[in-house]
Motif scaffolding. Structure first.
Motif: not given
Length: 363
Positions: A259, A264-265, A276
């Motif tokens: 991540v 991306d989270v 996450v």
């Protein structure tokens, strides 16, 4: 020897962060842009809940370290960052504490600096129920992570070589502690079959811990004089692949591994994660620039995540699971091999649903 190994892990993990090419399979996931899907920022809430747990945000500082003087300082600063930003934090493996109780404060400092926050203890799958309880008690943990790491142990010069007891022991721990148990991989990924097995063992959630971030096979191989396990570098499934594989999982899943930023989270949440976790990126920030910089970075991530939810029309992290996604590249190939149809992800929103009074129409 244990303290030195913990310090070596930190050094080698940071070196990996510096060498990363920058790309992983999260880049094979993109949101379909709907230009009129946005909502008002005050309507966005980052709180998430799963397995009976409630977090202020779906982002957490994942397990890293502990067991030496240097790593105790790192945990102190991580605890401060968690306190100041309100994100949950997980301890690194507490095996060192069981072997040397004198290093207890390198773990308990997480709770000392973060007395009211959400803290997870961390043990391996060989820990006795008594040791698991001691780990929880030491840091007054709200939940317990059990990490599974057969690949790391295989490459580790002094690692375990017997794994058949892990499944029954996880079941014993899950039944024997008074807090929810989360099983996490350390960077090689959990398959759908493994997640289903974990549910049958009484585990409350699974941290998929996929490939893409810190590679512990590479780290342990770096500690071997001959470096003769290089063929295991890059083993396992990516975090994005694990999330796709875990669709309709019987327990909530968390995402960690590779991540790199708030997008991306958001991608992980849209693929079904309830939360996450981040380790390597935050560790490098802390060691390079200090705790104030880490606090600023986490705060910025939370602000940017809220901004992403706003433009995507998601009032909560869970609402991201209704956003349209395109699955491409190697990740699409993975779906084909595992019998996953990626096409429905691109048509989840059902089109924009704008209240009539918002259009200004007089018809």
């Amino acid at each position: 020897m244990i303290a030195q190994r913990k310090d070596d892990h930190v050094q080698l993990a940071v070196e990996q962060q510096q060498q990363h090419s920058g790309r992983n399979q999260f880049d094979d996931v993109s949101f379909v842009h709907h230009a009129l899907a946005g909502i008002d920022r005050p309507d966005v809430r980052l709180a998430t809940s799963f397995a009976g747990l409630s977090w202020q945000a779906p982002l957490y500082i994942n397990a890293m370290t502990g067991g030496s003087e240097k790593t105790g300082i790192i945990n102190r600063d991580l605890g401060i960052a968690a306190r100041e930003t309100g994100v949950p934090i997980a301890s690194g493996s507490m095996s060192a504490y069981f072997k040397d109780p004198d290093c207890a404060d390198t773990f308990s400092v997480l709770r000392k600096e973060n007395p009211d926050g959400f803290v997870l203890a961390n043990v391996n799958a060989t820990a006795s129920v008594d040791r698991a309880r001691r780990a929880v008690d030491l840091i007054r943990a709200d939940a317990l992570q059990i990490h599974v790491n057969t690949v790391q142990e295989t490459v580790m010069p002094e690692g375990d070589r017997s794994f058949s007891s892990w499944v029954p022991q996880i079941e014993k721990i899950a039944a024997g502690v008074d807090v929810p148990v989360i099983v996490k991989e350390v960077g090689f990924g959990l398959s759908r079959e493994t997640v289903r097995l974990l549910e049958s063992l009484g585990v409350r959630a699974a941290d998929l811990g996929g490939r893409g971030g810190t590679d512990f096979a590479r780290i342990e191989n770096g500690r071997r004089p001959l470096g003769d396990y290089a063929f295991l570098h890059g083993w396992g499934q990516s975090t994005a692949a694990c999330l796709l594989d875990a669709q309709d999982a019987p327990i909530p899943v968390l995402a960690s591994g590779g991540v790199r930023h708030p997008l991306d989270v958001a991608r992980a949440l849209a693929l079904g994660a309830s939360g996450v976790g981040v380790s390597g990126t935050f560790l490098r920030t802390l060691l390079d620039d200090g705790v104030a910089a880490l606090i600023a970075r986490i705060s910025t991530w939370l602000d940017q995540l809220a901004a992403l939810l706003t433009l995507l029309g998601a009032r909560t992290p869970a609402d991201l699971s209704r956003c349209d996604l395109l699955i491409n590249g190697e990740l699409r190939d993975f779906c084909a091999d595992r019998g996953i149809d990626p096409r429905p992800f691109a048509r989840r929103s059902g089109g924009l649903d704008v209240p009539h009074e918002m259009t200004g129409s007089t018809r």
